[in-house]
Write a protein that holds these residues in place. Structure first.
Motif, PDB file in Angstrom:
ATOM      1  N   GLY A 183      11.578  -6.894  18.166  1.00  0.00           N
ATOM      2  CA  GLY A 183      13.014  -7.128  18.102  1.00  0.00           C
ATOM      3  C   GLY A 183      13.447  -7.941  16.895  1.00  0.00           C
ATOM      4  O   GLY A 183      14.601  -7.844  16.458  1.00  0.00           O
ATOM      5  N   THR A 184      12.555  -8.736  16.345  1.00  0.00           N
ATOM      6  CA  THR A 184      12.902  -9.532  15.169  1.00  0.00           C
ATOM      7  C   THR A 184      12.679  -8.765  13.857  1.00  0.00           C
ATOM      8  O   THR A 184      13.181  -9.174  12.819  1.00  0.00           O
ATOM      9  CB  THR A 184      12.071 -10.836  15.107  1.00  0.00           C
ATOM     10  OG1 THR A 184      10.687 -10.496  15.096  1.00  0.00           O
ATOM     11  CG2 THR A 184      12.370 -11.736  16.283  1.00  0.00           C
ATOM     12  N   LEU A 185      11.945  -7.664  13.928  1.00  0.00           N
ATOM     13  CA  LEU A 185      11.586  -6.952  12.702  1.00  0.00           C
ATOM     14  C   LEU A 185      12.767  -6.238  12.056  1.00  0.00           C
ATOM     15  O   LEU A 185      12.974  -6.339  10.843  1.00  0.00           O
ATOM     16  CB  LEU A 185      10.466  -5.946  12.966  1.00  0.00           C
ATOM     17  CG  LEU A 185      10.065  -5.113  11.745  1.00  0.00           C
ATOM     18  CD1 LEU A 185       9.483  -6.001  10.659  1.00  0.00           C
ATOM     19  CD2 LEU A 185       9.094  -4.025  12.140  1.00  0.00           C
ATOM     20  N   PRO A 198      11.826  12.408  16.174  1.00  0.00           N
ATOM     21  CA  PRO A 198      12.940  12.352  15.221  1.00  0.00           C
ATOM     22  C   PRO A 198      12.491  11.820  13.863  1.00  0.00           C
ATOM     23  O   PRO A 198      11.412  11.244  13.741  1.00  0.00           O
ATOM     24  CB  PRO A 198      13.922  11.383  15.888  1.00  0.00           C
ATOM     25  CG  PRO A 198      13.101  10.569  16.815  1.00  0.00           C
ATOM     26  CD  PRO A 198      11.953  11.439  17.247  1.00  0.00           C
ATOM     27  N   PRO A 199      13.326  11.989  12.838  1.00  0.00           N
ATOM     28  CA  PRO A 199      12.981  11.447  11.511  1.00  0.00           C
ATOM     29  C   PRO A 199      12.751   9.943  11.584  1.00  0.00           C
ATOM     30  O   PRO A 199      13.312   9.257  12.429  1.00  0.00           O
ATOM     31  CB  PRO A 199      14.210  11.768  10.659  1.00  0.00           C
ATOM     32  CG  PRO A 199      14.925  12.848  11.385  1.00  0.00           C
ATOM     33  CD  PRO A 199      14.616  12.654  12.832  1.00  0.00           C
ATOM     34  N   ARG A 200      11.914   9.454  10.680  1.00  0.00           N
ATOM     35  CA  ARG A 200      11.584   8.029  10.631  1.00  0.00           C
ATOM     36  C   ARG A 200      12.113   7.422   9.340  1.00  0.00           C
ATOM     37  O   ARG A 200      12.071   8.055   8.288  1.00  0.00           O
ATOM     38  CB  ARG A 200      10.066   7.827  10.669  1.00  0.00           C
ATOM     39  CG  ARG A 200       9.436   8.268  11.948  1.00  0.00           C
ATOM     40  CD  ARG A 200       7.935   8.144  11.853  1.00  0.00           C
ATOM     41  NE  ARG A 200       7.324   8.466  13.126  1.00  0.00           N
ATOM     42  CZ  ARG A 200       6.052   8.770  13.285  1.00  0.00           C
ATOM     43  NH1 ARG A 200       5.250   8.798  12.222  1.00  0.00           N
ATOM     44  NH2 ARG A 200       5.564   9.032  14.466  1.00  0.00           N
ATOM     45  N   ARG A 201      12.551   6.173   9.445  1.00  0.00           N
ATOM     46  CA  ARG A 201      12.981   5.442   8.257  1.00  0.00           C
ATOM     47  C   ARG A 201      11.750   4.735   7.691  1.00  0.00           C
ATOM     48  O   ARG A 201      11.118   3.936   8.375  1.00  0.00           O
ATOM     49  CB  ARG A 201      14.059   4.430   8.605  1.00  0.00           C
ATOM     50  CG  ARG A 201      14.480   3.613   7.385  1.00  0.00           C
ATOM     51  CD  ARG A 201      15.571   2.651   7.728  1.00  0.00           C
ATOM     52  NE  ARG A 201      16.828   3.286   7.367  1.00  0.00           N
ATOM     53  CZ  ARG A 201      18.006   2.715   7.471  1.00  0.00           C
ATOM     54  NH1 ARG A 201      18.121   1.515   7.976  1.00  0.00           N
ATOM     55  NH2 ARG A 201      19.080   3.350   7.093  1.00  0.00           N
ATOM     56  N   TYR A 202      11.432   5.048   6.453  1.00  0.00           N
ATOM     57  CA  TYR A 202      10.299   4.420   5.781  1.00  0.00           C
ATOM     58  C   TYR A 202      10.813   3.345   4.836  1.00  0.00           C
ATOM     59  O   TYR A 202      11.846   3.513   4.191  1.00  0.00           O
ATOM     60  CB  TYR A 202       9.491   5.459   4.997  1.00  0.00           C
ATOM     61  CG  TYR A 202       8.516   6.219   5.866  1.00  0.00           C
ATOM     62  CD1 TYR A 202       7.166   5.928   5.825  1.00  0.00           C
ATOM     63  CD2 TYR A 202       8.960   7.212   6.730  1.00  0.00           C
ATOM     64  CE1 TYR A 202       6.261   6.613   6.628  1.00  0.00           C
ATOM     65  CE2 TYR A 202       8.068   7.900   7.527  1.00  0.00           C
ATOM     66  CZ  TYR A 202       6.725   7.597   7.477  1.00  0.00           C
ATOM     67  OH  TYR A 202       5.845   8.266   8.271  1.00  0.00           O
ATOM     68  N   GLY A 214       0.797  -1.228   0.000  1.00  0.00           N
ATOM     69  CA  GLY A 214       0.000   0.000   0.000  1.00  0.00           C
ATOM     70  C   GLY A 214       0.825   1.272   0.000  1.00  0.00           C
ATOM     71  O   GLY A 214       0.270   2.360  -0.043  1.00  0.00           O
ATOM     72  N   GLY A 215       2.143   1.155   0.073  1.00  0.00           N
ATOM     73  CA  GLY A 215       3.004   2.327   0.066  1.00  0.00           C
ATOM     74  C   GLY A 215       4.003   2.291   1.202  1.00  0.00           C
ATOM     75  O   GLY A 215       3.945   1.411   2.069  1.00  0.00           O
ATOM     76  N   PRO A 216       4.916   3.244   1.207  1.00  0.00           N
ATOM     77  CA  PRO A 216       5.960   3.266   2.228  1.00  0.00           C
ATOM     78  C   PRO A 216       5.387   3.327   3.644  1.00  0.00           C
ATOM     79  O   PRO A 216       4.391   4.003   3.901  1.00  0.00           O
ATOM     80  CB  PRO A 216       6.741   4.549   1.909  1.00  0.00           C
ATOM     81  CG  PRO A 216       6.473   4.812   0.470  1.00  0.00           C
ATOM     82  CD  PRO A 216       5.068   4.323   0.240  1.00  0.00           C
ATOM     83  N   THR A 217       6.027   2.593   4.534  1.00  0.00           N
ATOM     84  CA  THR A 217       5.590   2.502   5.929  1.00  0.00           C
ATOM     85  C   THR A 217       6.831   2.490   6.811  1.00  0.00           C
ATOM     86  O   THR A 217       7.845   1.920   6.443  1.00  0.00           O
ATOM     87  CB  THR A 217       4.787   1.206   6.155  1.00  0.00           C
ATOM     88  OG1 THR A 217       3.733   1.148   5.188  1.00  0.00           O
ATOM     89  CG2 THR A 217       4.184   1.135   7.531  1.00  0.00           C
ATOM     90  N   TYR A 218       6.728   3.105   7.988  1.00  0.00           N
ATOM     91  CA  TYR A 218       7.887   3.110   8.867  1.00  0.00           C
ATOM     92  C   TYR A 218       7.871   1.892   9.787  1.00  0.00           C
ATOM     93  O   TYR A 218       6.838   1.263   9.996  1.00  0.00           O
ATOM     94  CB  TYR A 218       8.031   4.419   9.636  1.00  0.00           C
ATOM     95  CG  TYR A 218       6.931   4.763  10.608  1.00  0.00           C
ATOM     96  CD1 TYR A 218       7.110   4.552  11.967  1.00  0.00           C
ATOM     97  CD2 TYR A 218       5.740   5.344  10.177  1.00  0.00           C
ATOM     98  CE1 TYR A 218       6.111   4.888  12.880  1.00  0.00           C
ATOM     99  CE2 TYR A 218       4.742   5.679  11.067  1.00  0.00           C
ATOM    100  CZ  TYR A 218       4.936   5.457  12.419  1.00  0.00           C
ATOM    101  OH  TYR A 218       3.954   5.779  13.310  1.00  0.00           O
ATOM    102  N   GLY A 219       9.048   1.539  10.293  1.00  0.00           N
ATOM    103  CA  GLY A 219       9.246   0.302  11.026  1.00  0.00           C
ATOM    104  C   GLY A 219       8.305   0.095  12.185  1.00  0.00           C
ATOM    105  O   GLY A 219       7.752  -0.995  12.359  1.00  0.00           O
ATOM    106  N   PHE A 220       8.107   1.132  13.012  1.00  0.00           N
ATOM    107  CA  PHE A 220       7.250   0.954  14.186  1.00  0.00           C
ATOM    108  C   PHE A 220       5.826   0.606  13.779  1.00  0.00           C
ATOM    109  O   PHE A 220       5.163  -0.207  14.429  1.00  0.00           O
ATOM    110  CB  PHE A 220       7.267   2.203  15.072  1.00  0.00           C
ATOM    111  CG  PHE A 220       6.427   2.055  16.299  1.00  0.00           C
ATOM    112  CD1 PHE A 220       6.837   1.232  17.346  1.00  0.00           C
ATOM    113  CD2 PHE A 220       5.220   2.717  16.416  1.00  0.00           C
ATOM    114  CE1 PHE A 220       6.053   1.070  18.481  1.00  0.00           C
ATOM    115  CE2 PHE A 220       4.419   2.566  17.542  1.00  0.00           C
ATOM    116  CZ  PHE A 220       4.843   1.745  18.580  1.00  0.00           C
ATOM    117  N   GLU A 221       5.340   1.196  12.701  1.00  0.00           N
ATOM    118  CA  GLU A 221       3.982   0.897  12.222  1.00  0.00           C
ATOM    119  C   GLU A 221       3.887  -0.560  11.752  1.00  0.00           C
ATOM    120  O   GLU A 221       2.903  -1.249  12.014  1.00  0.00           O
ATOM    121  CB  GLU A 221       3.603   1.852  11.085  1.00  0.00           C
ATOM    122  CG  GLU A 221       2.198   1.664  10.565  1.00  0.00           C
ATOM    123  CD  GLU A 221       1.119   1.987  11.591  1.00  0.00           C
ATOM    124  OE1 GLU A 221       0.021   1.415  11.479  1.00  0.00           O
ATOM    125  OE2 GLU A 221       1.355   2.792  12.500  1.00  0.00           O
TER     126      GLU A 221
END
Length: 115
Positions: free
Chosen positions: A50-52, A76-80, A27-34
């Motif tokens: 922790g495994t993600l 802070p900035p998020r990695r998508y 569905g598009g870019p998503t950040y790790g926590f999501e």
């Protein structure tokens, strides 16, 4: 959970989790926590976040996902993470293979109960 379920889930997750992550990115870019929040909500697909991140790193190194940094309105900035063309093809291949595999497992489990 009954004894042994944990080991079974570990083995099942190992084969399917990366494709679940790729499917989330359709569905598009998503950040790790999501991604982590979605996959840990029932504790079946992923037990902890922790495994993600090692998995996302492997997917990036394999060329199945790309990453970008984006500013966040709340910290802070998020990695998508975004699906690459190779990632889309891998997901299509898995999806095409999954149903017959799942059906064969279901059939084997059902037949095992018959006399």
């Amino acid at each position: 959970m009954v004894p042994g379920d944990s080991a079974i889930l570990t083995h099942l997750r190992r084969g399917a989790l990366e494709y679940c992550v790729l499917a989330m990115l359709r569905g598009g870019p998503t950040y790790g926590f999501e991604i982590a929040r979605h996959l840990t909500r029932d504790g079946v697909l992923m037990g902890s976040e922790g495994t993600l991140y090692p998995l996302l790193s492997r997917l990036r190194k394999a060329g199945l996902v790309d990453t970008t940094w984006q500013e966040s309105p709340s910290g802070p900035p998020r990695r998508y993470y975004a699906l690459t063309d190779s990632g889309s093809r891998a997901l299509e291949d898995f999806t095409r293979t999954w149903q017959p595999f799942r059906d064969a497992v279901d059939a084997a489990l059902s037949e095992g109960a018959a006399p």
